[in-house]
Enzyme design. Structure first.
Site, PDB file in Angstrom:
ATOM      1  N   ASP A  60     -16.813   0.181   7.501  1.00 40.60           N
ATOM      2  CA  ASP A  60     -17.998  -1.160   7.077  1.00 40.60           C
ATOM      3  C   ASP A  60     -17.496  -2.217   6.694  1.00 40.60           C
ATOM      4  O   ASP A  60     -15.732  -2.047   6.657  1.00 40.60           O
ATOM      5  CB  ASP A  60     -18.465  -0.081   5.884  1.00 40.60           C
TER       6      ASP A  60
HETATM    7  C1  NOJ Z   1     -22.774  -3.678   5.493  1.00 41.49           C
HETATM    8  C2  NOJ Z   1     -23.792  -2.485   5.898  1.00 41.49           C
HETATM    9  O1  NOJ Z   1     -22.856  -1.210   4.925  1.00 41.49           O
HETATM   10  C3  NOJ Z   1     -23.715  -1.640   7.765  1.00 41.49           C
HETATM   11  O2  NOJ Z   1     -24.217  -0.672   7.341  1.00 41.49           O
HETATM   12  C4  NOJ Z   1     -23.628  -3.252   8.666  1.00 41.49           C
HETATM   13  O3  NOJ Z   1     -23.490  -2.373   9.626  1.00 41.49           O
HETATM   14  C5  NOJ Z   1     -22.252  -3.883   7.840  1.00 41.49           C
HETATM   15  N1  NOJ Z   1     -22.767  -4.365   7.028  1.00 41.49           N
HETATM   16  C6  NOJ Z   1     -22.726  -5.214   8.975  1.00 41.49           C
HETATM   17  O4  NOJ Z   1     -23.893  -5.685   9.138  1.00 41.49           O
END
Ligand code: NOJ
Length: 871
Positions: free
Chosen positions: A292
């Protein structure tokens, strides 16, 4: 519903080992914090894995020719806002490969124009319609593909939805792992059949937004630095949270996103128990694990714990540093990270790429920029470099509006109907509430949907898209009223109490009250809610509004747009409230879909994918809103085990207001004639044997550091993450983190081992031991439409596993069936070995206990008129 036998008698006749030998909630001495046991080395690819052979052959041909720098470039993002997409990995110009574009998300394409805004996954889950869920995912991915996206950061099954107040539950399908697993598998197939890689996320136990990230505590004003630890035992991990991930992996998911928070006190993206053991060894995952965004907190440790791709590549957004990039190059050169591991990372990434049918030659052009709507601007946004046309504004929507309207209508759940619905040319319709109207500032007026005004059609955070239009309930209902010759007035405010009372008090008024409750991702706070909801009440005085309308109008119909359950105890049984509907987060076709349902153009058939308890307390769980472990990582103990949502209510013998799986129709159905057929499934055999030794792909890397420094005359882009070294002296080469000669000492035992690994007994194929999907029984039942209009019923199959630690019942089959009035259809559901198994923590395998098992069929988790014992 309760199982017939009491716990004591069951214990005497059936048994299952209970001791936990793998994942522990506590350390070996039984005291202290939850602990995550190390598991090394990181399992490497199995080029012969079911469904992956051809992809791996293609990957091998490609990766064999790559240099170490090129392999590193595949694994490391170029940095936050460094390129056009939310995540990008470096290109390989020598072979004409442009790199990868990764983009959110689960409800449509984020940060792009001329895209569709789909329904939430949760509302798609409420359709219980496999085909529609797959169509939705395919449509989203077609749009993604046409924008040039290679990896769609969807679907989500974590959060699963342990907390009814969990901020991002709407990005997933349901807190029931079976429903979530079916929906995730259909979504993965739908996405990948278009040539886009699906990402199943967030692995795992990412159940709350508060304290999800390292540093969150500080931003809330506390001195807690570390992220929360979700503490879970082995049985709960397998039987609940990991379950839908297994389905997605079996369906062929190309990538997995590891989560921000810790699992048993080890961060999600460097947790070897989760990534190496559960995901790659047991579930036999052959694709790649991406972090993430800024969830990576180490370089080498994450590499040997199973991370394959660093996103967005920098340590923190725009830090100009990376745990990987040059650090990974150096770590491979100095032998800290074994060469086979970097080969494995590159192979996994490219295998996923080829598996979905992509080719090096015809990568679609990335024709949008995430960071601006201007047509021309810098490709490298953070550095403001490379000005050219970056937004071609290509309309990728096709006729997806029709599909979205269908999904939104099919997902809408009719929770109460005293006969006031469907509407039929009513004399006077009064629409009340700001949730029926448009937003000041327009449907995309708040970045990442981070506000709550106007009709609620989408939650906030990274799981957002851009509305191409938003049909409000007010607009659609007014059009319908005019068509019908109905008088129509709307008051699109929650605060005009006197005007409202007087309008709805007029004779012949049908009052439609629109209310909402919103939530989202923790990086945005809306009305004091830091992602997670603070409570389960309606927003903006919705409960008061309902009371006022119902006090003045005997035909009050409530429509709820929400990201999960709300407490309706105060008013749901008010006799003046003649109908209640849950319309979830419907996306761009909101108004059309609710009009279809209210007027009976579509007969409601959605079923609530979560339980509506009488109070917030009735769910038995609470988000950790404040530090609970001094200045150390907050501890989130999952003491409720596998008993979340309806399983919890059943265990407490607590009557919810609306139970999981419940939803009414404008017709009625009856269930009869249950029949069970036993199949001759072969005996379950633990997976045995050994893996291949760790393969090396391509020629050995040169150990001459001069081969790895920035090429002469290379012009660096500011903030961009490169694989090149700064210097030929390994100790000087890096300005930031350095893992030099001492590195080997800190690697856990076995982390660099490249010899054959023994097979995991529950493994053997993507998703786990293939025999888990052997059909053991097939259940048939007759469903009859006893009313006068055509309708769709979701027949549901539940199983009682019968053990003292088992829920009263768990969902194990369903089908949405269209039935003409006065006719019958047959419901058919297969029960697999997995459906009947418990996780045995001692043998580390699934076992079918000798506890008596029964099955139940009906149309909600509490209306199950048919049952049978399994022999
Ligand atoms: C953080 C989020 O938790 C995730 O779901 C997302 O894909 C990423 N940011 C990228 O935006």
């Amino acid at each position: 519903m309760k199982t017939a036998t009491t716990a004591a008698t069951v214990l005497a006749i059936c048994n299952l080992a209970a001791a936990s030998s793998h994942f522990k909630r506590q350390n070996d001495t039984g005291v202290g914090l939850a602990y995550s046991p190390p598991y090394y080395p990181s399992p490497w690819m199995d080029p012969e894995a079911e469904g992956w052979q051809e992809a791996y052959a293609q990957a091998k041909a490609f990766v064999s020719d790559l240099t170490l720098l090129e392999k590193v470039n595949l694994t490391t993002g170029t940095g936050w806002m460094a390129d056009l997409c939310v995540g990008n990995v470096g290109s390989i110009p020598r072979v004409g490969w442009r790199g990868l574009c990764l983009q959110d998300g689960p409800q449509g394409i984020r940060f792009a124009d001329y895209v569709s805004y789909f329904t939430s996954s949760q509302l798609a889950g409420a359709t219980w319609n496999r085909d529609l869920i797959r169509d939705r995912a395919r449509a989203m991915a077609l749009e993604a593909r046409d924008k040039g996206i290679d990896v769609l950061l969807a679907p989500a099954v974590g959060p699963l939805g342990r907390f009814p107040t969990g901020g991002r539950n709407w990005e997933g399908f349901s807190p029931d792992p079976y429903l979530a697993g079916v929906a995730a598998a259909e979504s993965v197939k739908g996405i990948q059949e278009t040539g886009v890689i699906a990402t199943i996320k967030h692995l795992i136990m990412n159940e709350q937004e508060h304290f999800r990230e390292r540093g969150n505590g500080i931003s809330y004003g506390y001195s807690v630095v570390e992220a929360i630890s979700s503490n879970v035992d082995d049985k709960t991990m397998h039987e609940l949270y990991l379950w839908p991930f297994a389905d997605a992996i079996r369906a062929g998911a190309g990538s997995v996103m590891c989560s921000y928070q810790q699992v048993n006190n080890s961060y999600g993206c460097q947790n070897s128990a989760v990534l190496n053991h559960l995901l790659k060894e047991e579930l036999g995952f052959q694709g790649f694990v991406l972090s993430d965004w800024a969830a990576q907190h180490t370089g080498v440790a994450a590499a040997v714990a199973g991370l394959d791709m660093s996103m967005p590549g920098d340590v923190t957004f725009n830090s100009r540093t990376s745990y990987w990039g040059a650090n990974l190059t150096n770590a491979v050169l100095n032998g800290t990270v074994p060469e086979y591991r970097i080969d494995d990372m590159a192979m996994r990434i490219m295998a996923a790429f080829f598996k979905v049918g992509r080719t090096i030659e015809d990568a679609p052009e990335i024709n949008f920029s995430s960071w601006t709507r201007d047509s021309d601007g810098p490709v490298h946004w953070a550095a403001k470099e490379g000005v050219q046309t970056i937004n071609q504004h290509i309309d990728v929507r096709r006729d997806h509006g029709d599909l979205i309207r269908r999904i939104a209508a099919q997902g809408t759940v009719l929770l109460k109907n005293e006969g006031s619905l469907p509407l039929n040319k009513p004399k006077f319709v009064a629409v009340i509430g700001e949730d029926a109207g448009s937003r000041v500032g327009g449907p995309n007026g708040c970045p990442n949907q981070g506000c709550n005004s106007g009709t609620l059609a989408a939650g906030w955070g990274s799981g957002t898209a851009s509305f191409p239009y938003l049909i409000t309930p007010d607009a659609a209902l007014q059009r319908k009223a005019v068509e019908d010759g109905t008088r129509y007035e709307s008051i699109l405010s929650n605060w005009e109490h006197e005007l409202t009372a007087s309008l709805v008090g007029e004779p012949d008024a049908t009052a439609l009250v629109f209310v909402n409750a919103n939530s989202g991702e923790g990086f945005i706070e809306v009305d004091g809610n830091v992602g997670d909801r603070n409570n389960l009440t309606l927003w903006n005085g919705g409960d008061d509004l309902i009371e006022i309308v119902a006090a003045h109008n005997p035909n009050t119909i409530i429509i709820i747009h929400s990201t999960g359950p709300v407490v309706v105890s105060e008013w749901y049984d008010n006799p003046n409230i003649t109908a209640i509907l849950w319309a979830g987060l419907p996306g761009q076709e909101s108004g059309n879909a609710i009009t279809d349902i209210l007027y009976g153009r579509v007969n409601p058939g959605g079923k609530t994918p979560f339980t509506w308890g009488a109070s917030e307390e009735s769910y038995g769980v609470k988000i950790v809103y404040e530090p609970n472990n001094g200045d150390d990582a907050p501890q989130g103990d999952f003491d409720d085990g596998i008993f979340i949502d309806y399983r919890w209510f059943d265990s407490q013998d607590d009557e919810p207001i609306f139970e999981f799986g419940f939803g009414l129709s404008y017709t009625t159905f009856e269930f009869s004639d249950i029949r069970v057929e036993r199949s001759n499934a072969s005996e379950y055999k633990p997976n045995t044997g050994e893996s291949i030794p760790a393969p090396r792909i391509g020629a050995n890397h040169s150990s001459d550091y001069t081969d790895y420094v920035f090429p002469e005359g290379f012009r660096r882009i500011d903030q961009f993450i490169y694989p090149y070294l700064n210097s030929t002296d390994p100790k000087q080469t890096l300005g930031d983190r350095f893992y030099g000669d001492e590195a080997e000492d800190f690697l856990p035992p076995g982390a660099t081992d490249d010899s054959r690994r023994p097979a995991h007994p529950a493994g053997g194929g993507p998703g786990g031991n293939p025999q888990l999907w052997d059909v053991m029984y097939t259940v048939f039942a007759t469903v009859t439409n006893t009313g006068s209009v055509v309708g769709e019923e979701v027949a549901q199959l539940y199983v009682s596993l019968g053990g003292p630690d088992d829920p009263a019942k768990v969902l194990r089959g369903f089908e949405r069936i269209r039935i003409d009035p006065g006719t019958s259809e047959t419901f058919r559901a297969d029960i697999t070995r997995r459906d009947l198994s418990n996780w045995d923590t001692v043998s580390q395998n699934w076992v079918i206990s000798d506890c008596p098992k029964s099955i139940y069929v009906g149309n909600s988790s509490r209306n199950l008129p048919l049952h049978a014992a399994l022999q």
